[in-house]
Design a protein around this motif. Structure first.
Motif, PDB file in Angstrom:
ATOM      1  N   GLN A  98       0.803  -1.219   0.000  1.00 59.88           N
ATOM      2  CA  GLN A  98       0.000   0.000   0.000  1.00 59.88           C
ATOM      3  C   GLN A  98       0.838   1.272   0.000  1.00 59.88           C
ATOM      4  O   GLN A  98       0.358   2.319  -0.435  1.00 59.88           O
ATOM      5  CB  GLN A  98      -0.895  -0.021   1.236  1.00 59.88           C
ATOM      6  CG  GLN A  98      -2.005   1.003   1.264  1.00 59.88           C
ATOM      7  CD  GLN A  98      -3.018   0.693   2.360  1.00 59.88           C
ATOM      8  OE1 GLN A  98      -3.476  -0.430   2.519  1.00 59.88           O
ATOM      9  NE2 GLN A  98      -3.344   1.698   3.139  1.00 59.88           N
ATOM     10  N   TYR A  99       2.079   1.183   0.479  1.00 61.26           N
ATOM     11  CA  TYR A  99       2.878   2.397   0.691  1.00 61.26           C
ATOM     12  C   TYR A  99       4.167   2.391  -0.131  1.00 61.26           C
ATOM     13  O   TYR A  99       4.823   1.356  -0.281  1.00 61.26           O
ATOM     14  CB  TYR A  99       3.216   2.542   2.168  1.00 61.26           C
ATOM     15  CG  TYR A  99       2.003   2.776   3.034  1.00 61.26           C
ATOM     16  CD1 TYR A  99       1.334   4.002   3.019  1.00 61.26           C
ATOM     17  CD2 TYR A  99       1.512   1.764   3.850  1.00 61.26           C
ATOM     18  CE1 TYR A  99       0.217   4.211   3.801  1.00 61.26           C
ATOM     19  CE2 TYR A  99       0.391   1.963   4.642  1.00 61.26           C
ATOM     20  CZ  TYR A  99      -0.251   3.196   4.613  1.00 61.26           C
ATOM     21  OH  TYR A  99      -1.364   3.396   5.392  1.00 61.26           O
ATOM     22  N   GLY A 130      10.440  -2.452  -3.634  1.00 57.93           N
ATOM     23  CA  GLY A 130      11.280  -1.298  -3.894  1.00 57.93           C
ATOM     24  C   GLY A 130      10.938  -0.097  -3.040  1.00 57.93           C
ATOM     25  O   GLY A 130      11.596   0.935  -3.149  1.00 57.93           O
ATOM     26  N   GLY A 131       9.914  -0.234  -2.177  1.00 56.16           N
ATOM     27  CA  GLY A 131       9.543   0.844  -1.276  1.00 56.16           C
ATOM     28  C   GLY A 131      10.633   1.099  -0.243  1.00 56.16           C
ATOM     29  O   GLY A 131      11.500   0.255   0.006  1.00 56.16           O
ATOM     30  N   PHE A 169      14.411  -6.810   3.649  1.00 56.69           N
ATOM     31  CA  PHE A 169      14.923  -5.503   3.255  1.00 56.69           C
ATOM     32  C   PHE A 169      16.406  -5.584   2.893  1.00 56.69           C
ATOM     33  O   PHE A 169      17.136  -6.454   3.396  1.00 56.69           O
ATOM     34  CB  PHE A 169      14.778  -4.494   4.398  1.00 56.69           C
ATOM     35  CG  PHE A 169      13.379  -4.063   4.693  1.00 56.69           C
ATOM     36  CD1 PHE A 169      12.800  -3.016   3.989  1.00 56.69           C
ATOM     37  CD2 PHE A 169      12.645  -4.682   5.689  1.00 56.69           C
ATOM     38  CE1 PHE A 169      11.513  -2.603   4.271  1.00 56.69           C
ATOM     39  CE2 PHE A 169      11.355  -4.285   5.979  1.00 56.69           C
ATOM     40  CZ  PHE A 169      10.780  -3.239   5.271  1.00 56.69           C
ATOM     41  N   SER A 170      16.829  -4.627   2.092  1.00 58.99           N
ATOM     42  CA  SER A 170      18.252  -4.395   1.847  1.00 58.99           C
ATOM     43  C   SER A 170      18.628  -3.087   2.537  1.00 58.99           C
ATOM     44  O   SER A 170      18.238  -2.002   2.074  1.00 58.99           O
ATOM     45  CB  SER A 170      18.542  -4.295   0.347  1.00 58.99           C
ATOM     46  OG  SER A 170      18.277  -5.525  -0.298  1.00 58.99           O
ATOM     47  N   PRO A 171      19.350  -3.176   3.675  1.00 63.80           N
ATOM     48  CA  PRO A 171      19.693  -1.950   4.413  1.00 63.80           C
ATOM     49  C   PRO A 171      20.607  -1.051   3.599  1.00 63.80           C
ATOM     50  O   PRO A 171      21.462  -1.512   2.853  1.00 63.80           O
ATOM     51  CB  PRO A 171      20.404  -2.475   5.667  1.00 63.80           C
ATOM     52  CG  PRO A 171      19.979  -3.897   5.790  1.00 63.80           C
ATOM     53  CD  PRO A 171      19.785  -4.382   4.388  1.00 63.80           C
ATOM     54  N   GLY A 172      20.405   0.242   3.771  1.00 69.28           N
ATOM     55  CA  GLY A 172      21.229   1.226   3.099  1.00 69.28           C
ATOM     56  C   GLY A 172      22.104   1.981   4.082  1.00 69.28           C
ATOM     57  O   GLY A 172      22.409   1.479   5.171  1.00 69.28           O
ATOM     58  N   VAL A 195      15.555  -0.727   1.656  1.00 73.79           N
ATOM     59  CA  VAL A 195      14.677  -0.908   0.504  1.00 73.79           C
ATOM     60  C   VAL A 195      14.002  -2.260   0.596  1.00 73.79           C
ATOM     61  O   VAL A 195      14.649  -3.285   0.872  1.00 73.79           O
ATOM     62  CB  VAL A 195      15.483  -0.790  -0.800  1.00 73.79           C
ATOM     63  CG1 VAL A 195      14.596  -1.078  -2.003  1.00 73.79           C
ATOM     64  CG2 VAL A 195      16.095   0.599  -0.911  1.00 73.79           C
ATOM     65  N   ALA A 196      12.699  -2.284   0.354  1.00 73.61           N
ATOM     66  CA  ALA A 196      11.934  -3.534   0.370  1.00 73.61           C
ATOM     67  C   ALA A 196      12.325  -4.382  -0.842  1.00 73.61           C
ATOM     68  O   ALA A 196      12.222  -3.936  -1.980  1.00 73.61           O
ATOM     69  CB  ALA A 196      10.448  -3.236   0.351  1.00 73.61           C
TER      70      ALA A 196
END
Length: 198
Positions: A98-99, A130-131, A169-172, A195-196
């Motif tokens: 949704q977001y 990709g959120g 997630f892929s932490p940034g 990033v999701a």
């Protein structure tokens, strides 16, 4: 599980909190989060407090939902034009894809450590692939209460990164800092984006 003593502090001190924090301009981290959103993107301020961040997001043209466990905080957040706010605990999040972004800025640090992986998994489900998730927590280990009675769970950066990866997630990049809280004590913290995964 929602900590009633923590919520009571926020209900009782909502106006003080708003006065101390809500008039500040958007910082670089919030501006970067807003810039990463698509035009007319939909975002969730997860643990919104009086709605300072939600206000800046709405002013930037984003569609903003905001939730908090404190009814008084939600009332303040709902006063900002363009912000749809309602009272909800962390475990009430059931949105699916949704977001475009979720802003969890110094909110999950009030959750039980054992519950945080589940909350992160729910945030992942709520995001489109990709959120972007923003997380801010206090740096450290263990749990404690501050002088006002609020419960805090502390995290190390590697610990949070591992939780994020496990939740999809892929932490940034992370940013470290220190600053005073509502009780006046100075604490170390870090924020990071994730990033999701598709």
């Amino acid at each position: 599980m929602t900590d009633r003593d923590t919520l009571r502090v926020y209900d009782d001190m909502a106006l003080t909190y708003q006065k101390v924090f809500s008039d500040k301009a958007a910082d670089a981290t919030l501006l970067a989060f807003i810039a990463a959103m698509p035009a007319d993107g939909r975002v969730l301020d997860f643990g919104c407090g009086p709605g300072r961040s939600a206000m800046h997001m709405a002013r930037a043209g984003l569609r903003v939902d905001a939730t908090d466990g404190s009814a008084t905080m939600v009332g303040l957040a709902a006063q900002h034009p363009g912000v749809t706010a309602w009272q909800a605990s962390f475990d009430a999040l059931d949105a699916v894809a949704q977001y475009d972004g979720v802003w969890a800025n110094f909110s999950l640090l009030h959750a039980d450590r054992a519950d945080v992986p589940g909350h992160l998994a729910a945030i992942r489900r709520a995001l489109v692939p990709g959120g972007l998730l923003h997380v801010g927590v206090k740096d450290g280990t263990g749990e404690s209460r501050d002088s006002l009675g609020r419960r805090y769970t502390y995290f190390t950066l590697p610990e949070m990164e591992a939780m994020l990866r496990a939740a999809g997630f892929s932490p940034g990049p992370a940013t470290r800092g220190e600053g005073p809280g509502l009780d006046g004590s100075v604490a170390s913290f870090f924020t990071l984006s994730a990033v999701a995964d598709a």
